[in-house]
Design a protein around this motif. Structure first.
Motif, short mmCIF file in Angstrom:
data_model
loop_
_atom_site.label_atom_id
_atom_site.label_comp_id
_atom_site.label_asym_id
_atom_site.label_seq_id
_atom_site.Cartn_x
_atom_site.Cartn_y
_atom_site.Cartn_z
N LEU A 188 -7.91 5.85 48.88
CA LEU A 188 -8.95 5.16 49.66
C LEU A 188 -8.34 4.45 50.84
O LEU A 188 -8.92 4.43 51.94
N ASN A 189 -7.18 3.83 50.60
CA ASN A 189 -6.52 3.09 51.66
C ASN A 189 -6.22 4.00 52.86
O ASN A 189 -6.49 3.65 54.02
N SER A 190 -5.68 5.16 52.57
CA SER A 190 -5.33 6.09 53.66
C SER A 190 -6.58 6.46 54.44
O SER A 190 -6.58 6.45 55.67
N LEU A 191 -7.64 6.77 53.72
CA LEU A 191 -8.89 7.18 54.35
C LEU A 191 -9.44 6.07 55.23
O LEU A 191 -9.87 6.29 56.37
N ILE A 192 -9.40 4.84 54.69
CA ILE A 192 -9.93 3.70 55.43
C ILE A 192 -9.17 3.51 56.75
O ILE A 192 -9.76 3.24 57.80
N LYS A 193 -7.83 3.66 56.65
CA LYS A 193 -7.05 3.44 57.87
C LYS A 193 -7.40 4.47 58.93
O LYS A 193 -7.52 4.15 60.12
#
Lengths: 474, 311
Positions: A188-193
């Motif tokens: 999720l973190n990667s996607l959010i960034k």
């Protein structure tokens, strides 16, 4: 100077904005029960005004409004309350897991009446031998009572050992679940960034990542720090476990010095120190399993202390006496097994022989006094009121053991209740800020709908005016 | 505070859950009859219960021990009383012999009577209770007194027992000696029933000598030596009987005390451990009503939203 089409554009912008506002309202209503969902509000703002050029000024004498747009969709998120909830989650789960396992232990029947009863019966049986040392029946009974007591102690030890083992398995399972969550957070973190880097507000992804982090908090006291583009770094015990598209898992490493129960270490450093986890399920379980002042290990050590002191005291008194054959007394209980005294407590084999065993009970104090002398049996019976285990009599020792366990469970339950109530209070505050109120959304719906209808009328009206103009030139 | 739907649901759920938990707890109390079902219900109470159970169990054991002791002592008492009665008879014989008007035949008859009493006494000295020889000290499986014979008459006694004192615990740290040794020559400190070296009495030799003196017509000995010997013995026996009677009395009293103590402790245990049935059932009923109310209110309030009213 603006044109009629400027007006239609005004209307179009309004229709679009209000439609988006209704979409957001619809999204809120759909997610009224979604865990971790934060209320989203469309922020309507006027679009940039037009400066009308005039003869002598480049900046406008007056400014033309150009309509409305949804400038952003606001996510109602109060980081202070979220952080308090996040921290409390670990503590709550820590208490939960302790209460669960300790309640299991205190429910076992042995603690209620079994141990107390068998201790009393054992010493009373020696009284009977003292009264009638010649009676084979009395001797047989005292051996039976010794067996019964040993079995109660065995059972107690076994239950504690099995529960420790269960806790260990549960730890391994929880490590796997925590690792899954770490991966989820990383994804999720990667996607959010990426999404934030492109300039969009990833509200729903942020909600999902928060849910994942809160779930993770249940396992361990993870810390979170912010990065650019809505990114985060997640730490466990000072080490970064989710950072820049990478994630680090935890591993349970068996510890030979602790019955091969697992220590929690980072997967990239299996020979290194244990991960510093100070709260959450993992901490709770490790303490439950290994803490020597109030966990399962402590209680097992207490039972072991009872067994070894009891066995030693009875054997010392028994070997000082003489049996029915005038021979010096043998051990009544098998000698203490240093590694697991309680698990291995048993009446010694020679006494268990149905034919010859009873005569081996050393009731007399001197070989010449056989068979009428029961004074050694009396001495053993009197151990019931003697400080055999430190300053405690056998019964008193078990009493304080059970009482201690009860007090511990009561304490944990009280803390758990207090924490649960506190959590409810905090969640209510959070939902007051971030929750969806169906009544409010319904009201907004009416509001936007009416505005939409009005905007539609405006478009219709401009359309009529354009038609009028067109009609002017045939 | 702004109330949202999740808040009201959470509050409702929590209240219902708490209500149900309390109801379950009262239910368990009523069905088990106990106020303390697990140690955490009352840790201090649990500790007291352990102690009370242990103390009550010990008192019950002491009472049982007292019964066993009383069995033996009362049994022994009866035998010693019968010995005393026999010796009264011997006194009569001695007086009759001493009147100087008997023929040797009559004296022989009296001698045979003494012999019969002697044989009876041997039987009494070898009495058992619960398969144990009463007057053998620790040698409870061995016949304590075996007579030696000469010319068909008993002329001596061998004591096969010892001077062991059998003690029974009747209260914490308190024992009572339930037996008398038959012959205390080996350890004159404790009493001997039939032969007591410290007091210088021996009922067997006294009777043997009296019988033989009667057969020999030696009336001077009968009056001057044998009769006093028997008298001394009777005095000794009486003191033993008295001692035993006092002990029996004390034990009966102690048994009463134990009964009272046990009753007190049992009541205390009940008051700690068990529920007051009326109170518990009443709590349960009240809680059931509260639970039902919570359910009803919850189902009604949470149904309405503004969406029901939008056209």
């Amino acid at each position: 100077m603006s044109s009629l089409f400027f007006g239609i554009e005004l209307g179009r912008r309004a229709l679009s904005a209000f439609r988006q506002a209704i979409d957001t309202t619809g999204h809120n209503v759909s997610n009224v029960n979604t865990p971790g969902y934060h209320l989203q509000s469309p922020i309507l703002s006027s679009t940039d005004p037009y400066a009308m050029p005039s003869l002598s000024q480049t900046m406008g004498a007056y400014q033309m409004g150009t309509g409305v747009e949804v400038s952003k969709i606001n996510r109602h998120y109060d980081s202070a309350i979220e952080m308090r909830i996040r921290e409390l989650l670990s503590t709550q789960e820590n208490y939960n897991v302790n209460a669960q396992f300790l309640s299991q232990i205190e429910s076992i029947n042995s603690l209620q009446s079994g141990v107390s009863q068998t201790i009393n019966d054992f010493f009373n049986a020696f009284q009977e031998v003292s009264n009638n040392p010649e009676s084979v029946t009395n001797r047989t009974v005292v051996i039976q009572k010794g067996v019964a007591l040993s079995q109660e102690v065995n059972y107690l030890a076994k239950t504690l050992i099995n529960t420790r083992s269960d806790v260990n398995d549960y730890i391994k399972q929880n490590i796997t679940e925590a690792n899954d969550l770490l991966k989820q957070v990383r994804d999720l973190n990667s996607l959010i960034k990426v999404v934030s880097g492109a300039g969009d507000a990833p509200n729903d992804l942020l909600d999902q990542r928060d849910v994942a982090i809160n779930e993770l908090r249940k396992y361990a006291d993870v810390q979170v720090s912010d990065q650019a583009n809505n990114g985060i770094i997640v730490y466990i015990g000072g080490r970064a476990v989710v950072q820049d598209d990478e994630y680090l898992t935890l591993t349970g490493v068996p510890n030979a010095a602790n019955s091969n129960y697992v220590d929690i270490k980072f997967s990239d450093d299996l020979a290194g120190p244990n991960a510093t986890i100070l709260d959450g399920k993992l901490k709770g379980l490790i303490d439950l399993r290994d803490d020597t002042s109030k966990g399962l290990l402590f209680y097992k050590q207490q039972v072991d202390t009872f067994a070894s002191s009891f066995i030693t005291a009875v054997n010392t008194a028994h070997t000082a006496g003489f049996d029915l054959n005038g021979v010096a007394g043998v051990n009544f209980f098998s000698p203490v097994v240093a590694a697991e005294p309680a698990l291995n407590m048993q009446v010694d084999a020679p006494l268990l022989n149905a034919l010859n065993g009873p005569s081996l009970v050393a009731a007399a104090s001197a070989a010449a006094n056989v068979p009428g002398d029961g004074s050694n049996a009396l001495a053993i019976a009197r151990l019931a009121t003697t400080a055999v285990i430190g300053t405690f009599t056998p019964s008193d020792f078990m009493a304080q053991f059970v009482s201690n366990l009860g007090a511990n469970v009561k304490d944990i339950n009280a803390k758990k209740t207090a924490t649960d109530n506190l959590m409810i209070g905090l969640e209510n505050i959070r939902d007051s800020i971030s929750g969806v109120s169906l009544d409010s959304e319904a009201t907004y719906l009416t509001q936007y709908e009416k505005a939409f209808q009005a905007a539609a009328k405006i478009v219709s009206m401009y359309d009529g005016m354009i038609q009028d103009v067109l009609d002017m030139v045939q | 505070m702004r109330i949202t739907n999740r808040i009201s649901h959470r509050i409702l759920l929590n209240d219902i859950q708490n209500s149900y938990d309390l109801m379950a707890k009262y239910q368990h109390q009523v069905s088990s009859g106990k106020r303390i079902n697990v140690p955490s219900d009352d840790p201090v109470g649990v500790s007291r219960l352990f102690w009370l159970n242990s103390a009550t169990s010990q008192i019950t054991q002491y009472m049982s021990n007292i019964d066993i002791a009383l069995d033996e002592m009362k049994g022994s008492s009866e035998y010693l009383d019968s010995v005393q009665d026999s010796l009264l008879r011997v006194k009569e014989i001695q007086i009759q012999a001493a009147n100087g008007m008997n023929t040797q035949e009559q004296l022989n008859t009296l001698a045979y009577q003494v012999d019969a009493i002697l044989k009876n006494l041997v039987t009494t000295s070898n009495q058992t209770i619960n398969n144990k020889y009463l007057y053998a000290g620790f040698k409870t499986g061995t016949v304590p007194f075996t007579p030696t014979y000469a010319g068909g008459f008993i002329n001596g006694m061998t004591y096969n027992g010892d001077v062991g004192q059998r003690n029974i615990e009747i209260n914490s740290g308190l024992t009572v000696t339930v037996n008398f040794a038959g012959d205390n020559t080996a350890a004159p400190g404790s009493p001997g029933v039939f032969v007591d070296t410290a007091s210088g009495v021996n009922v067997f030799t006294a009777l043997i000598n009296m019988r033989d003196d009667l057969f020999a017509g030696n009336l001077n000995n009968v009056t001057g030596v044998d009769a006093p010997a028997v008298s001394s013995y009777v005095t000794h026996l009486q003191s033993l009987i008295g001692m035993q009677a006092v002990q029996i009395d004390e034990m009966e009293n102690l048994k009463d005390n134990h009964t009272d103590d046990k009753l007190f402790k049992t009541n205390l245990r009940v008051s700690i451990e068990e529920i007051d049935a009326a109170e518990a059932i009443s709590n349960l009923s009240n809680q059931e009503v509260a639970y039902k109310a919570a359910l009803q209110v919850g189902s009604q309030v949470s149904q309405i939203t503004m969406f029901d009213f939008l056209k």
